[in-house]
Design an enzyme around this catalytic site. Structure first.
Site: not given
Length: 787
Positions: A685-687
């Site tokens: 998960l990466h923003l």
DNA sequence: GTTCTAGAAC
DNA sequence: GTTCTAGAAC
């Protein structure tokens, strides 16, 4: 690409006969704006025969009269020539007589040379030997005076196409478009390249409006009044979920349009999609709510009325809308429509708020019906109150212009002004108020359970509603029929042999997304899966970082059952939702590896904590583009996120904000957006924290652009809210989003390829979409100073 | 995710 | 001829 010699002409003329149609193009612009040059440039390279009618030279080289121009233009049209009207045409009145030339079987276009006044003046001052003898210092005064009276042309004047040029590049594009137009080719109807009417609205003002408007939100959190003050034309466009019927069919039609219009690089449709779209009426069930009409009887009448109407009209869709997926009337109508074999592409039901079909449902309807009261007043309950609330004052005012009252069984069409929030936000161009029979003793015109009379009135109400809808449609067909001589909006028109590649769906697909309750939750509750759904879509995933190709793409069929396009696939269960097991390719593991072993990647890690890592995107797609990478093992993408991850998500958000603000201190002109890709290519998960300039050599293809500029990009703030409310965030697992046409994220103009898009966005000064500003999804110097 | 490249588009 | 896209390979 004009259509005449093309065997694959998407709009073939009836009976194989070529119908010759004239074309009148009114140049609109101040002296010095380049009208004559425009005409000359087109005529020098033209593929059709043009006549330039110039008032400055029409009388044997001297200035003539408007009448002379009109006569000269009419003669040219008769001779089968196309005509440029080369005069200023800045005011509507000056244009009106020339627009009337179109009555004799001709299209009338406007090309607006809306270049900076300074430029026009300097050109006028410099020029010598200008045909209009407007030279020297006098020019400045004349240009200024004329520009003060300027009235930009509108489609309602009778133009079928209006092209706005604000720069030399725009002019070049327009010259190219008209030069390439062959003898019987045509250009798509609509407004192209229009700037926001109020460019003065700046971030600070937007923030101010937002602040003011907090008092004026409806129960669903919809902001009402801020739109009253904005005239920016936001046209809900293809960055919606691509699989509602509406989006899909409109896309197809744009594709058609592009075949006739290969050079229309500026394609900002203003004023809704009706010119090129499939006309869609969304309507609530009339009288069954507050007016307590019997549901069985009402559903029969709906289905009958719909069926009758659809026999008469081809290129229309009717959509019955109700708020709840438990709606009895929807279930009844679905059942009866299926029994009656009504084509489900032309009539279907939709669960959602009729006032937010686009913004909340990603479903585009250009006309909606309102179950009104006899006074045509806001208030009451249900749909009427909601629609008036959502549409703001403009609906009330526009309604008053049409009628004071309404009797049961009748309807009235109310065109919405383009500044109406409904129009801007939802793409709704008309509201049709309809009044049905009342079986509620507490309400006026109580029928005392007289169902003979009641049914008659309800039938009348629906037929009035549908006929009125068709009448809008007919009136808009005027433009469409001009585009080709054979009723171009025929849905059955095949795309065979076309070269457009933007949209590759088949016509018969539908996918309902956007309502969590109807899908994910039902899965948990063990709703039956029905593999034999009448229509379904399966969206194969290829090219992403995981090897297992499929994810859920379920939909409701007519029976209200959930159908799965992925039978027999293994899933793991996390809490309530089922999540697809994915195998990630080696190259997609890079972030995962960094998250797990940051000490091995000190060169890229900019900030490190137990929960997250901040690093520059290796291939930034904008001036500033960083990733806030979760370190939690097992959390690979937004779809995996559940309520228990909320603290982490919020933390990532605030870290992203902090970095954006840091960048803003270095360069206050940047604007940031924080969000996730619906289906990330890289595991873990990466923003994304990305500046909205998209000024980067690494931004190379359609997928890059669309992954940040369609609903494929899920704003972090929205995702957090959705998880808080529903336990999961909406992810749009639809690859077609990434293949959508390229539209400027500011002015929504369409561009044929990445280089052209990039050169456009480098100069586009339009403000970013109001919904982003409005919902606080952008981080800018202005947002910081106010917030 | 990128790179490479054939072939389509211009 | 050059530019651009899209698919395959990694």
């Amino acid at each position: 690409m004009e259509s005449d010699p093309n065997p694959h002409d998407p709009w073939p003329t009836g009976g194989g006969e070529e119908v010759k149609k004239g074309l009148v193009v009114l140049l609109v612009g101040a002296p010095g704006s380049g009208k004559s040059t425009f005409c000359n440039d087109v005529m020098a390279a033209a593929r059709r025969s043009w006549v330039r009618v110039c008032q400055d030279t029409i009388a044997n080289g001297k200035q003539g009269t408007k009448l002379q121009c009109l006569m000269s233009a009419a003669t040219a049209l008769k001779d089968g020539k196309s005509v440029f009207i080369d005069r200023c045409n800045l005011e509507q009145e000056q244009r009106a007589d020339f627009v009337k030339l179109g009555e004799a079987q001709a299209d009338v276009h406007a090309v607006v040379l809306d270049l900076p006044a300074r430029l026009c003046i300097s050109r006028s001052v410099k020029r010598t030997g200008h045909e209009g003898k407007l030279q020297g210092g006098k020019a400045a005064a004349v240009v200024n005076r004329m520009l003060q009276k300027k009235e930009l042309p509108k489609l309602s004047e009778g133009f079928s196409r209006i092209t706005f040029c604000h720069s030399e590049n725009d002019v070049k594009d327009a010259v190219k478009t008209y030069s390439n137009l062959g003898p019987s080719g045509n250009l798509s109807a609509g407004v192209f390249g229009q700037k926001n009417k109020d460019d003065k609205v700046q971030l600070g003002i937007m923030r101010f409006l937002k602040k003011v408007d907090k008092q004026d939100q409806d129960a669903s959190g919809n902001d009402i009044t801020s739109y009253r003050n904005l005239t920016q034309a936001i046209v809900p466009s293809q960055d919606s979920i691509g699989n509602t019927f509406s989006a899909e069919l409109e896309n197809k039609n744009e594709e058609h349009g592009s075949l006739n219009d290969e050079n229309s690089s500026e394609r900002s449709f203003v004023g809704g999609s009706s010119c090129d779209g499939i006309h869609t009426l969304a309507f609530p069930s009339i009288s069954t709510s507050d007016f307590q009409f019997d549901l069985e009887k009402a559903s029969d009448i709906i289905v009958d009325s719909v069926s009758d109407f659809l026999k008469k009209f081809d290129s229309v869709r009717l959509v019955l809308v109700d708020l709840s997926d438990k709606s009895k009337i929807l279930a009844l109508v679905r059942k009866k429509a299926a029994e009656k074999n009504i084509e489900s592409s032309k009539f279907f039901t939709f669960v959602g708020d009729i006032t937010q079909l686009y913004t909340k449902g990603n479903f585009r309807c250009n006309v909606i019906a309102n179950a009104t009261n006899w006074r045509l007043k806001p208030g009451g309950g249900g749909v009427n109150a909601a629609i008036y609330r959502a549409a703001g004052d403009s609906l009330e005012i526009a309604t008053k212009e049409q009628a004071e009252t309404l009797s049961p069984g009748n309807s009235v069409v109310v065109p919405l002004p383009s500044s109406s929030p409904f129009h801007l936000r939802e793409g709704v161009t008309h509201v049709i108020h309809v009044l049905g029979p009342n079986m509620n003793p507490q309400r006026p015109n109580y029928l005392k359970n007289d169902y003979v009379e009641g049914c008659k009135i309800l039938r009348d109400a629906y037929s009035s509603l549908f006929e009125n809808f068709a009448s809008i449609f007919n009136c808009q067909m005027r433009y469409e029929s001009k585009r080709s001589s054979s009723g171009i909006s025929n849905l059955q028109n095949p795309l065979k042999g076309t070269t457009g590649t933007c949209f590759s769906h088949s016509d018969q697909k539908i996918k309902r997304e956007g309502w969590y309750d109807s899908e994910r939750n039902k899965k948990c509750k063990g709703f039956p899966f029905n593999a034999a759904a009448k229509e379904k879509i399966s969206i194969p995933h290829g090219g992403h970082g995981y090897a297992h190709p499929e994810t859920h793409s379920d939909l409701l069929n007519w029976d209200g059952n959930l159908s799965s396009s992925n039978p027999g696939r293994e899933v793991k269960e996390t809490n309530c939702a089922k999540v697809t097991e994915r195998t990630w390719n080696a190259w997609a593991q890079a972030l995962h590896e960094i998250a797990l072993n940051p000490e091995k990647h000190k060169d890229v890690v900019m900030e490190l904590s137990d929960d997250f890592i901040v690093l520059n995107d290796l291939y930034p797609k904008a001036i500033k583009h960083v990733l806030v990478l979760s370190r939690l093992h097992g959390l690979d993408c937004l779809a995996d996120v559940r309520k228990e991850h909320l603290p982490l998500l919020k933390r990532m958000h605030s870290v992203g904000l902090k970095w954006a603000e840091m960048f803003l201190r270095e360069d206050s002109s940047l604007i940031f957006r924080l969000g996730y890709h619906s289906v990330p290519s890289m595991r873990q998960l990466h923003l994304h924290v990305i500046s909205q300039d998209f000024d980067s050599a690494h931004l190379k293809n359609k997928k890059h652009w669309n992954s940040f500029n369609t609903s494929f990009f899920r704003d972090s703030a929205d995702a957090i809210k959705e998880i808080e409310k529903h336990g999961v965030a909406k992810v749009i697992e639809d690859e077609s989003l990434l293949k959508m046409e390229l539209r400027c994220h500011r002015c929504r103009s369409a561009h044929p390829n990445i280089p052209r898009l990039k050169s456009h966005i480098a100069n586009c000064k339009a403000p970013l979409p109001t919904h982003l500003l409005h919902d606080g999804l952008l981080v800018s110097a202005a947002s910081k100073s106010v917030g």
